[in-house]
Design a protein around this motif. Structure first.
Motif, PDB file in Angstrom:
ATOM      1  N   LEU A   1       0.802  -1.230   0.000  1.00  0.00           N
ATOM      2  CA  LEU A   1       0.000   0.000   0.000  1.00  0.00           C
ATOM      3  C   LEU A   1       0.841   1.289   0.000  1.00  0.00           C
ATOM      4  N   THR A   2       0.405   2.239  -0.822  1.00  0.00           N
ATOM      5  CA  THR A   2       0.953   3.602  -0.780  1.00  0.00           C
ATOM      6  C   THR A   2      -0.215   4.572  -0.685  1.00  0.00           C
ATOM      7  N   VAL A   3      -0.083   5.521   0.227  1.00  0.00           N
ATOM      8  CA  VAL A   3      -1.105   6.556   0.404  1.00  0.00           C
ATOM      9  C   VAL A   3      -0.738   7.749  -0.473  1.00  0.00           C
ATOM     10  N   PHE A   4      -1.754   8.314  -1.127  1.00  0.00           N
ATOM     11  CA  PHE A   4      -1.537   9.392  -2.100  1.00  0.00           C
ATOM     12  C   PHE A   4      -2.316  10.621  -1.629  1.00  0.00           C
ATOM     13  N   PHE A   5      -1.587  11.678  -1.276  1.00  0.00           N
ATOM     14  CA  PHE A   5      -2.261  12.885  -0.772  1.00  0.00           C
ATOM     15  C   PHE A   5      -2.276  13.958  -1.862  1.00  0.00           C
ATOM     16  N   TYR A   6      -3.450  14.101  -2.463  1.00  0.00           N
ATOM     17  CA  TYR A   6      -3.618  15.146  -3.496  1.00  0.00           C
ATOM     18  C   TYR A   6      -4.987  15.788  -3.272  1.00  0.00           C
ATOM     19  N   ASN A   7      -4.982  16.942  -2.624  1.00  0.00           N
ATOM     20  CA  ASN A   7      -6.233  17.587  -2.238  1.00  0.00           C
ATOM     21  C   ASN A   7      -6.136  19.110  -2.358  1.00  0.00           C
ATOM     22  N   PRO A   8      -6.043  19.616  -3.598  1.00  0.00           N
ATOM     23  CA  PRO A   8      -5.909  21.065  -3.775  1.00  0.00           C
ATOM     24  C   PRO A   8      -7.202  21.826  -3.495  1.00  0.00           C
ATOM     25  N   ASN A   9      -8.244  21.098  -3.167  1.00  0.00           N
ATOM     26  CA  ASN A   9      -9.531  21.691  -2.796  1.00  0.00           C
ATOM     27  C   ASN A   9      -9.493  22.327  -1.406  1.00  0.00           C
ATOM     28  N   ILE A  10      -8.580  21.878  -0.557  1.00  0.00           N
ATOM     29  CA  ILE A  10      -8.628  22.292   0.860  1.00  0.00           C
ATOM     30  C   ILE A  10      -8.205  23.752   1.030  1.00  0.00           C
ATOM     31  N   HIS A  11      -9.024  24.485   1.753  1.00  0.00           N
ATOM     32  CA  HIS A  11      -8.816  25.912   1.990  1.00  0.00           C
ATOM     33  C   HIS A  11      -9.065  26.212   3.459  1.00  0.00           C
ATOM     34  N   PRO A  12      -8.272  27.099   4.092  1.00  0.00           N
ATOM     35  CA  PRO A  12      -7.075  27.732   3.557  1.00  0.00           C
ATOM     36  C   PRO A  12      -5.854  26.801   3.649  1.00  0.00           C
ATOM     37  N   GLU A  13      -4.702  27.332   3.259  1.00  0.00           N
ATOM     38  CA  GLU A  13      -3.493  26.498   3.232  1.00  0.00           C
ATOM     39  C   GLU A  13      -3.146  25.951   4.621  1.00  0.00           C
ATOM     40  N   GLU A  14      -3.419  26.754   5.629  1.00  0.00           N
ATOM     41  CA  GLU A  14      -3.138  26.322   7.005  1.00  0.00           C
ATOM     42  C   GLU A  14      -3.920  25.034   7.330  1.00  0.00           C
TER      43      GLU A  14
ATOM     44  N   TYR B   1      -5.014  22.929   5.052  1.00  0.00           N
ATOM     45  CA  TYR B   1      -4.426  21.893   4.195  1.00  0.00           C
ATOM     46  C   TYR B   1      -3.231  21.240   4.908  1.00  0.00           C
ATOM     47  N   MET B   2      -2.375  22.078   5.483  1.00  0.00           N
ATOM     48  CA  MET B   2      -1.179  21.576   6.170  1.00  0.00           C
ATOM     49  C   MET B   2      -1.558  20.738   7.401  1.00  0.00           C
ATOM     50  N   LYS B   3      -2.600  21.189   8.058  1.00  0.00           N
ATOM     51  CA  LYS B   3      -3.059  20.495   9.269  1.00  0.00           C
ATOM     52  C   LYS B   3      -3.590  19.094   8.918  1.00  0.00           C
ATOM     53  N   ARG B   4      -4.416  19.027   7.864  1.00  0.00           N
ATOM     54  CA  ARG B   4      -4.972  17.716   7.471  1.00  0.00           C
ATOM     55  C   ARG B   4      -3.864  16.795   6.969  1.00  0.00           C
ATOM     56  N   LYS B   5      -2.959  17.378   6.195  1.00  0.00           N
ATOM     57  CA  LYS B   5      -1.860  16.556   5.660  1.00  0.00           C
ATOM     58  C   LYS B   5      -0.986  16.004   6.791  1.00  0.00           C
ATOM     59  N   ALA B   6      -0.711  16.843   7.789  1.00  0.00           N
ATOM     60  CA  ALA B   6       0.151  16.414   8.906  1.00  0.00           C
ATOM     61  C   ALA B   6      -0.449  15.203   9.620  1.00  0.00           C
ATOM     62  N   GLU B   7      -1.762  15.139   9.701  1.00  0.00           N
ATOM     63  CA  GLU B   7      -2.404  14.000  10.366  1.00  0.00           C
ATOM     64  C   GLU B   7      -2.248  12.723   9.534  1.00  0.00           C
ATOM     65  N   VAL B   8      -2.315  12.859   8.217  1.00  0.00           N
ATOM     66  CA  VAL B   8      -2.121  11.693   7.335  1.00  0.00           C
ATOM     67  C   VAL B   8      -0.661  11.212   7.444  1.00  0.00           C
ATOM     68  N   VAL B   9       0.270  12.167   7.475  1.00  0.00           N
ATOM     69  CA  VAL B   9       1.693  11.821   7.623  1.00  0.00           C
ATOM     70  C   VAL B   9       1.903  11.043   8.927  1.00  0.00           C
ATOM     71  N   LYS B  10       1.259  11.532   9.981  1.00  0.00           N
ATOM     72  CA  LYS B  10       1.397  10.898  11.306  1.00  0.00           C
ATOM     73  C   LYS B  10       0.931   9.431  11.266  1.00  0.00           C
ATOM     74  N   VAL B  11      -0.218   9.189  10.653  1.00  0.00           N
ATOM     75  CA  VAL B  11      -0.768   7.824  10.560  1.00  0.00           C
ATOM     76  C   VAL B  11       0.186   6.942   9.750  1.00  0.00           C
ATOM     77  N   CYS B  12       0.638   7.451   8.610  1.00  0.00           N
ATOM     78  CA  CYS B  12       1.527   6.651   7.743  1.00  0.00           C
ATOM     79  C   CYS B  12       2.846   6.343   8.453  1.00  0.00           C
ATOM     80  N   GLN B  13       3.374   7.326   9.157  1.00  0.00           N
ATOM     81  CA  GLN B  13       4.651   7.100   9.853  1.00  0.00           C
ATOM     82  C   GLN B  13       4.478   6.063  10.950  1.00  0.00           C
ATOM     83  N   GLU B  14       3.387   6.172  11.680  1.00  0.00           N
ATOM     84  CA  GLU B  14       3.154   5.239  12.786  1.00  0.00           C
ATOM     85  C   GLU B  14       3.060   3.795  12.288  1.00  0.00           C
ATOM     86  N   TRP B  15       2.416   3.607  11.127  1.00  0.00           N
ATOM     87  CA  TRP B  15       2.224   2.248  10.627  1.00  0.00           C
ATOM     88  C   TRP B  15       3.241   1.839   9.561  1.00  0.00           C
TER      89      TRP B  15
END
Ligand code: SF4
Length: 179
Positions: free
Chosen positions: A27-40, A42-56
């Motif tokens: 499995l590879t997770v693909f983060f592509y979500n240019p819909n998310i506003h504002p950028e702050e 976007y960064m917050k949601r992405k950081a949570e996905v990074v955290k999950v992927c790193q943990e597992w």
């Protein structure tokens, strides 16, 4: 194990899916979500996905934040209600990018966490996933992740891990409708 690319919209929607798929696929997770506003946000949601992927120990591809591209494809549909044409355009942009990347990088199958969303209909998302799968020659896993107790499992995991859960879909229009 088949190489699987999972488009992931956010950690709350995808945590139970990642947990389920990681034992069955390469499995590879693909983060592509240019819909998310504002950028702050976007960064917050992405950081949570990074955290999950790193943990597992799951691989993750972090794509560009192509806000202008998202604005271009949804132009003229700003006033659409959630679930309308703007959302179909938004899904299509993200699914096409995922299918294209999957084909270019020798993945065998792809899917998206989008069907986890309460207001996101599988009968809108599946034909798009299949269309882009056919276009790029990659299998699409048409799974309605709202079903099979995954929403409940996901909610529990989010609470246990203290993962940030947003209260709007993502774009500026969905944000305004919450204010
Ligand atoms: S409401 Fe959600 S799915 Fe619809 S356009 Fe906005 S971000 Fe995309």
């Amino acid at each position: 194990m088949k190489k699987f690319l999972l488009h992931t919209c956010c950690a709350p929607c995808s945590i139970a899916i990642i947990d389920e798929l990681q034992s069955q696929y390469d499995l590879t997770v693909f983060f592509y979500n240019p819909n998310i506003h504002p950028e702050e946000e976007y960064m917050k949601r992405k950081a949570e996905v990074v955290k999950v992927c790193q943990e597992w120990g799951v691989k993750m591809v972090d794509m560009d934040y192509e806000v202008e591209k998202w604005q271009d494809v949804t132009k003229g549909f700003e006033k659409e209600p959630e679930g309308g044409v703007r959302c179909s355009k938004c899904f299509a942009l993200r699914l096409e990018k995922t299918a294209q990347y999957a084909a270019d990088n020798n993945f065998e199958i792809y899917s998206t966490s989008l069907t986890s969303g309460r207001n996101k209909k599988a009968d809108v998302i599946f034909p798009l996933g299949e269309f882009f799968g056919n276009k790029y020659g990659i299998e699409f896993l048409a799974e309605d992740w709202k079903k099979g107790g995954r929403q409940e499992r996901g909610r529990k995991m989010v609470e246990e891990k203290g993962i940030y859960r947003q209260n709007y879909c993502g774009c500026v229009h969905s944000l305004k409708s919450k204010i």
